[in-house]
Write a protein that holds these residues in place. Structure first.
Motif, PDB file in Angstrom:
ATOM      1  N   GLU A 134       0.658  -1.264   0.037  1.00  0.00           N
ATOM      2  CA  GLU A 134       0.030   0.024  -0.032  1.00  0.00           C
ATOM      3  C   GLU A 134       0.851   1.224  -0.121  1.00  0.00           C
ATOM      4  OE1 GLU A 134      -3.817   1.834   2.507  1.00  0.00           O
ATOM      5  OE2 GLU A 134      -3.007  -0.041   3.095  1.00  0.00           O
TER       6      GLU A 134
ATOM      7  N   ASP B 261       2.145   1.982  -3.410  1.00  0.00           N
ATOM      8  CA  ASP B 261       0.973   2.526  -4.251  1.00  0.00           C
ATOM      9  C   ASP B 261       0.875   4.027  -4.386  1.00  0.00           C
ATOM     10  OD1 ASP B 261       0.126  -0.106  -5.006  1.00  0.00           O
ATOM     11  OD2 ASP B 261      -1.307   0.067  -3.352  1.00  0.00           O
TER      12      ASP B 261
ATOM     13  N   GLN C 127      -9.650  -3.500  -4.819  1.00  0.00           N
ATOM     14  CA  GLN C 127      -9.965  -2.331  -3.961  1.00  0.00           C
ATOM     15  C   GLN C 127     -11.517  -2.750  -3.429  1.00  0.00           C
ATOM     16  OE1 GLN C 127      -8.514   1.077  -3.829  1.00  0.00           O
ATOM     17  NE2 GLN C 127      -9.613   1.199  -2.332  1.00  0.00           N
TER      18      GLN C 127
ATOM     19  N   TYR D 194      -7.779  -2.329   6.182  1.00  0.00           N
ATOM     20  CA  TYR D 194      -7.260  -2.068   5.143  1.00  0.00           C
ATOM     21  C   TYR D 194      -8.376  -1.705   3.953  1.00  0.00           C
ATOM     22  CZ  TYR D 194      -3.692  -4.891   7.325  1.00  0.00           C
ATOM     23  OH  TYR D 194      -2.745  -5.573   7.918  1.00  0.00           O
TER      24      TYR D 194
ATOM     25  N   ILE E 242      -7.589  -2.495   0.726  1.00  0.00           N
ATOM     26  CA  ILE E 242      -6.985  -3.156  -0.286  1.00  0.00           C
ATOM     27  C   ILE E 242      -6.804  -4.706  -0.077  1.00  0.00           C
ATOM     28  CG2 ILE E 242      -5.191  -3.422  -2.180  1.00  0.00           C
ATOM     29  CD1 ILE E 242      -4.595  -0.774  -1.679  1.00  0.00           C
TER      30      ILE E 242
END
Length: 796
Positions: A494, A497, A553, A576, A578
């Motif tokens: 993450e 990202d 997602q 989270y 994700i």
């Protein structure tokens, strides 16, 4: 204080996660403080109720009652002294003890408290010294403390000092707490008796850390003499702080990690040696009361006695260069242990040769002339980012708007930039979660700091993944190794990202330190690290292959309930946004949620991978009996690619799982094996039956842009068959989008992190793909599964 090693270990684990700092709690023992009523009249001791209340406030949670009782009993015992004394000293001590006992017996009936008719409580083996300074005009006022001499109590100073030395805090704050606790009269100075109390308490803590306290006590006593700069016989607060911050053994005892200063200063830590090792400063062998021990530099392994640390040479490595350059030269140090010569293959005796910190090769003095001056980094050249390829960043890089407000800790990666080596190497960024795998994470962190450039190794609990990712973002070819569980991997992915990689996103390998380690199993890195040689792990990374992994997602929107929502329906925040591994609702998430709550409340009961699995088994058994998620089909609706999924009317349906990888629950394949496809006559079966049969032939692929949905029937027989690989869950769909609506609160989990979710609408869509590294061969004693499409019987 007489703590057992197990009690000391448990107390250390709790202190590392304390909610409050002791420095901020000292005022609570003042006259208006919350703990004042539990103190004795002299402010020296505290009763069991105060002890329990203090621990609850300090840790922010109830400790196990057995641990509280054991600690109270342990602190009530006098400390064990391990001093070597002569026969004359023993005789003097015996006479002194008899004399003290005689005097105490004669004074037992005297009114020491000034008319109260009772003798005040006193700490064992010390004069009465009030921890709290009370004005004389307040002594006769109303007091809440009990004056019952029979009430069990423990001395307060050892308790406060022990927790201060164990908790995670700066050395300045730790020194402040120790000073103010032992400054009994509050005059801002430490006299001889107060200094002796500090020394003895530090010796108690050092004994449980397996220090040679005989030598350490001499060092600290000499330090107390040295820091009395004006030689007036007392130590002021300024002298205490100034002297304490420059005493290396004391800083190591306080748990302070010296940061890299790039000026040749060493980063010391206590180390025990299994083979004969010599001090690099005085050239004599390391011998401790409990074995061979010394202070060793984490970065270059320069080793000294505790007493020799001040005379240690400031010759530690430099982790980066002041300017860009291509040549790296050997960093030689005297060989303080036997090794093999890289040139003649004969044994290099102690101080008969030198060893290079970068290539880890040893060579005789007589063979050095035949060795090239330039270092080739040895067997780990593929993974090392040389210090010659790290240098200070440009000014505009320092003031980048995305970085200038971020605290990167001691590594200061935002002030450095790196360039790729000219050869075919792929430098390795190592991100370690030291809280994973018990104490394995800490040991792995220290080992990698020595094997590689320390600028490649980051403690996620201190800096997070951003500093390391930022430093490596400019490299053309590099790999990332995440040492932790599935949650740690998700954290790193993450963070990636949110960053830009001009040369492409680097691939990620895994060293599993968690409990389930499902992603590591799929990538063939095994189900858990079992203390294998890290050189072999690095060899596997060098031979690994690349694969793309889907990531999903998840968006959750809480729905308004028509009736007033009960207070019990208030949930938690999702951990989270994700999904990397899996998402589930129902029975398995309920077990994970109960496990999570128990671990937060009693962390000392979850300090090993095996113990965690036993807890999962126990909680799973109780969940089987309670059936808290039965009749799930009545409270949930699912749309897969816009089509409604029929969950049936089976009351045994108690869980829904969305699978991105072929591993869940620590290695189980919930999707199961796919059947072989057989040609059938068109129109022979109804449409729905044909679709259902076609679903049974579909195989799972972590990079096909599809996610698998399965139904879990919470019956012990089926769960056991899933674990054994005999059967899987009931397949529901294989799709690219999922919408789920729940009509009541359910436990849910993402990648093993659970929470309680009120009624909501959940949308799951494809986000991106992450590059992952797959081990060339499965690690020893590990279970792994195929990544690409599973073969069916038709492939024979």
């Amino acid at each position: 204080m007489l703590l057992s090693p197990e009690q000391f270990s448990r107390l250390s684990e709790y202190a590392a996660y304390s909610r409050r700092k002791l420095k901020d709690m000292l005022s609570d023992f003042q006259q208006d403080g919350k703990f004042y009523s539990y103190l004795s009249v002299d402010g020296q001791t505290i009763n069991i109720d105060g002890f329990r209340a203090f621990l609850i406030d300090y840790f922010g949670a109830d400790l196990p009652s057995d641990l509280v009782d054991q600690l109270f009993l342990s602190f009530s015992k006098p400390p064990i002294k391990e001093r070597r004394t002569s026969l004359f000293e023993d005789a003097i001590s015996t006479v002194r003890a008899k004399f003290t006992e005689s005097i105490t017996g004669r004074m037992g009936g005297l009114n020491i408290a000034g008319g109260s008719g009772q003798q005040t409580d006193r700490s064992q083996g010390s004069e009465p010294q009030a921890l709290v300074c009370i004005p004389e005009d307040d002594v006769m006022g109303p007091r809440a403390p009990s004056t019952d001499p029979q009430e069990p109590r423990i001395p307060l100073k050892p308790l406060i000092c022990t927790l201060s030395l164990l908790e995670a805090d700066t050395p300045e704050n730790k020194l402040d707490v120790v000073f103010h606790v032992y400054d009994s009269d509050g005059n801002g100075f430490l006299d001889k008796s107060e200094i002796d109390g500090i020394i003895e308490q530090m010796m108690n803590v050092a004994r449980y850390q397996q220090w040679d306290t005989i030598e350490l006590e001499q060092i600290i006593r000499q330090m107390m003499v040295d820091i009395d700069y004006d030689n007036d016989g007392i130590v002021s607060f300024d002298e205490w702080r100034r002297g304490g911050l420059t005493n290396i053994p004391l800083l190591v005892l306080l748990g302070f990690d010296t940061e890299m200063k790039e000026d040749g200063s060493h980063v010391w830590r206590l180390r025990h040696f299994t083979k004969p090792t010599y001090c690099n400063a005085c050239c004599s062998i390391l011998v401790g009361w409990g074995g061979k021990q010394g202070l060793s530099c984490s970065l270059c392994k320069y080793t000294v006695h505790e007493r020799c640390v001040r005379s240690a040479a400031t010759n530690c490595i430099r982790t980066y260069s002041s300017r860009q350059q291509d040549k790296l030269y050997h960093h030689w140090q005297d060989a303080n242990a036997t090794a093999k010569c890289v040139k003649c293959k004969a044994t290099v005796g102690v101080f008969q040769g030198k060893g290079c910190r970068w290539c880890h090769n040893y060579v005789h003095h007589r063979c050095m002339s035949a060795l090239a001056q330039e270092c080739d980094l040895g067997a780990l050249v593929h993974h090392i980012l040389p210090p010659t390829h790290i240098f200070p960043a440009f000014l505009e890089r320092k003031t980048s708007t995305s970085l200038k407000n971020h605290n990167f800790g001691s590594h200061s990666a935002s002030l450095l930039q790196a360039i790729s080596p000219s050869n075919d190497c792929r430098p390795l960024l190592v991100l370690v979660n030291p809280k994973s795998g018990g104490k394995q994470g800490v040991k792995i962190l220290q080992k990698f700091e020595y094997l590689l450039n320390p600028r490649q190794v980051y403690d996620l609990s201190k800096t997070g993944p951003e500093p390391g990712l930022q430093l490596f973002s400019t490299l053309k070819n590099c790999n990332i190794l995440v040492c932790g569980g599935d949650g740690t991997i998700g954290w790193v992915l993450e963070s990636m990202d949110k960053m830009t990689f001009p040369h492409g996103r680097p691939p990620v390998a895994v060293l599993p330190l968690g409990t389930g380690n499902d992603l590591a199993r799929c990538l063939r890195w095994g189900g858990g690290y079992e203390n294998e040689n890290l050189h072999k792990i690095l060899e596997q990374i060098e031979k690994s292959s690349l694969i793309d992994m889907d990531r999903w997602q998840i968006k959750i929107e809480i729905t308004e309930n028509k009736s007033a929502r009960r207070a019990s329906e208030k949930g938690d925040s999702p951990p989270y946004s994700i999904i990397n591994n899996y998402f589930s609702i129902g029975v398995d998430a309920s077990i994970a949620h109960r496990f999570h709550v128990m671990r937060e409340k009693f962390p000392e009961k979850f300090n090993s991978r095996m113990r965690n699995k036993l807890w999962y088994f126990e909680l799973g058994t109780s969940e089987t009996l309670s059936s808290s998620c039965k009749n799930l089909h009545e409270q949930i609706d699912i749309l897969c690619d816009g089509e409604s999924i029929d969950l049936g009317q089976d009351a045994s349906l108690e869980g829904i799982a969305l699978l991105n990888i072929p591993s869940i629950y620590g290695g189980s394949n919930l999707w199961g094996r796919s059947r072989k496809s057989k040609g059938r006559m068109p129109g022979l079966f109804p449409m729905k039956s044909a679709e259902k049969m076609q679903l049974q032939t579909r195989v799972q692929d972590i990079g096909d842009g599809l996610i698998e949905a399965g139904a879990i029937n919470k019956r012990s027989m089926q769960m056991g068959q899933i674990k054994a690989g005999v059967r899987g869950a009931r397949r529901l769909s294989q799709c690219s989008t999922v919408v789920i609506q729940t009509h009541k609160s359910f436990p849910m989990q993402i990648d093993g992190e659970p929470w309680m979710q009120p009624p909501c609408i959940i949308q799951i869509t494809h986000k991106n793909q992450a590059k992952m590294l797959v081990a060339a061969a499965p690690r020893k004693r590990s279970s792994w599964m195929l990544l690409k499409r599973q073969s069916t019987n038709d492939d024979n």
